[in-house]
Design an enzyme around this catalytic site. Structure first.
Site, PDB file in Angstrom:
ATOM      1  N   SER A 123      43.680  37.834  46.620  1.00  0.00           N
ATOM      2  CA  SER A 123      43.801  36.811  45.576  1.00  0.00           C
ATOM      3  C   SER A 123      42.496  36.437  44.895  1.00  0.00           C
ATOM      4  O   SER A 123      42.513  35.940  43.768  1.00  0.00           O
ATOM      5  CB  SER A 123      44.431  35.551  46.163  1.00  0.00           C
ATOM      6  OG  SER A 123      43.653  35.032  47.225  1.00  0.00           O
ATOM      7  N   HIS A 169      50.617  38.106  45.561  1.00  0.00           N
ATOM      8  CA  HIS A 169      50.130  38.459  44.220  1.00  0.00           C
ATOM      9  C   HIS A 169      50.563  39.859  43.785  1.00  0.00           C
ATOM     10  O   HIS A 169      50.172  40.312  42.713  1.00  0.00           O
ATOM     11  CB  HIS A 169      48.606  38.338  44.160  1.00  0.00           C
ATOM     12  CG  HIS A 169      48.127  36.923  44.145  1.00  0.00           C
ATOM     13  ND1 HIS A 169      48.059  36.170  42.990  1.00  0.00           N
ATOM     14  CD2 HIS A 169      47.701  36.112  45.143  1.00  0.00           C
ATOM     15  CE1 HIS A 169      47.610  34.959  43.274  1.00  0.00           C
ATOM     16  NE2 HIS A 169      47.377  34.902  44.575  1.00  0.00           N
ATOM     17  N   LYS A 181      54.745  32.183  42.233  1.00  0.00           N
ATOM     18  CA  LYS A 181      53.777  32.810  41.337  1.00  0.00           C
ATOM     19  C   LYS A 181      54.520  33.529  40.219  1.00  0.00           C
ATOM     20  O   LYS A 181      54.956  32.902  39.259  1.00  0.00           O
ATOM     21  CB  LYS A 181      52.838  33.704  42.138  1.00  0.00           C
ATOM     22  CG  LYS A 181      51.927  32.900  43.085  1.00  0.00           C
ATOM     23  CD  LYS A 181      50.979  33.783  43.850  1.00  0.00           C
ATOM     24  CE  LYS A 181      49.944  32.980  44.632  1.00  0.00           C
ATOM     25  NZ  LYS A 181      50.522  32.074  45.661  1.00  0.00           N
TER      26      LYS A 181
END
Length: 391
Positions: free
Chosen positions: A178, A206, A237
């Site tokens: 990240s 991610h 996310k």
């Protein structure tokens, strides 16, 4: 309290004390922050789903059907049919046997790791793994070892030296790291795990919604379906809502329903969130346009920064750090950019190592090329004026 006040004073003296900004509307490419419109380069809302009309409509309909809360943990009466449906939707999307949703990605790592290893086992973790993995490992009774970041020789060394001393070994890595935006060497990790009879665990927070076909993640990116034991993902996310999940075997799902502590002791996900997430996965199944636009913007932005002389490290994904180094200068850079209309977070110790401060730019599918051009222009001008970039 005097001790805490002294620590806060120290942060202020070091120039790393921060006051939280306040966003006055939805998470978009342009947001109203502290009363001022700014270009948002700090969000994990990769695909622009956080304020998408289809997700909002799905959430509203679910509230009308189920109410605003689940009312209990999943193991009592909080397990609604919409939660069961969501688990199945995720499993199908990820091409895995089963999935189980937690209240957050952090809760997922905190709950899963401690449940799948015990005394007499060993956890081997990448040194740059996310804080939630670190805390999850701390909660487990197993012994632990850390290998140098993405260093397969070091991972192999630990396996050779220590595997024989333990019943089970679990290798844990982020799928996409990240803070640097690099991708784990997952094929090599899986190969080593097979050679040494170890389990594999990938936190794809991610990578989900970003890598692979229609955002199916790092495992799909490397075509390793069925070869990774535990795949963790987030729903806050790229998916734009809230929550986390683990994919794996049906047996592991059943075990976690008995031993995953966040599921046992914290109320289940709001049904409106579950409905919005289901709609998000439906949208990803329909088209690749969201992920295509994200990558187009990311490549465009990164190319502009490199051409202007910035060091963006080893990033391979839309996560784009601009390396600064000094912590105080990093925070001052971030603050000055905000005053000029670009919101990009300053990242300093303890999130990254001392002396490795950077601003982390997060491009989304929502940004236009004009927005990105404007942001690069402001970032470049400010960096030159502050001596971060040579004139």
């Amino acid at each position: 309290m005097a001790t805490i006040e002294e620590k806060l004073k120290s942060l202020k003296e070091q120039g790393t004390y921060r006051v939280l900004p306040v966003n006055e509307g939805p998470c978009e490419a342009i947001i109203k922050l502290n009363g001022k419109d700014v270009i948002n380069l700090s969000s994990n809302n990769y695909l622009g789903f956080a304020n998408h009309p289809r997700l909002k409509d799905a959430a509203i309909k679910a509230i009308e059907t189920y109410g605003v809360g689940a009312g209990a943990v999943r193991t009592i009466v909080g397990n609604m049919d919409i939660h069961e449906k969501l688990d199945q939707v995720i499993a199908n999307f990820k091409h895995e046997e089963a999935a189980l949703v937690f209240q957050s990605g952090f809760a997922c790592n905190a709950g899963v790791i401690q449940a799948i290893v015990d005394e007499g086992d060993l956890i081997i973790s990448d040194e740059l793994n996310h804080a939630s993995i670190i805390d999850g490992v701390r909660l487990a009774k197993a012994d632990r070892a850390v290998y140098k970041h993405s260093d397969m020789a070091d991972l192999e060394r630990i396996l050779v030296e220590r595997r024989k001393d333990y019943q089970n070994v679990l290798i844990i890595t982020d799928g996409v790291f990240s803070m640097d935006g690099d991708i784990a060497k997952l094929p090599e990790i899986v190969k080593l795990a097979k050679a040494h009879q170890a389990m594999t665990y990938v936190d794809d927070a991610h990578g989900s919604g970003v890598l692979g076909r229609s955002g199916r993640g790092t495992v799909d990116h490397f075509n390793l379906h069925g070869q990774v034991d535990f795949i963790i993902g987030t729903l806050s996310k790229a998916i734009g809502v809230v929550g986390g999940y683990v994919c794996g075997s049906k047996a592991s799902r059943d075990w976690l329903l008995h031993r995953g502590r966040p599921l046992l002791f914290s109320t289940a996900m709001m049904p409106s969130a579950a409905a919005a997430i289901i709609e998000a996965f439906k949208m990803l199944e329909e088209t690749t346009s969201y992920t295509d636009q994200l990558w187009d913007n990311a490549h465009y932005f990164k190319k502009k920064l490199v051409e202007n002389g910035f060091n963006i490290g080893i990033s391979e994904t839309p996560i784009t750090p601009i390396m600064v180094g000094d912590e105080a200068k990093t925070m001052a850079f971030s603050k000055e950019l905000l005053s000029r209309g670009v919101y990009v977070s300053g990242i300093v110790f303890p999130t990254v190592g001392r002396g490795k401060g950077r601003i982390r730019c997060m491009v989304s599918a929502l940004h236009t090329k004009r927005m990105l051009d404007q942001a690069v222009e402001i970032i470049t001008k400010t960096a030159k004026e502050m001596g971060i970039l040579s004139s």
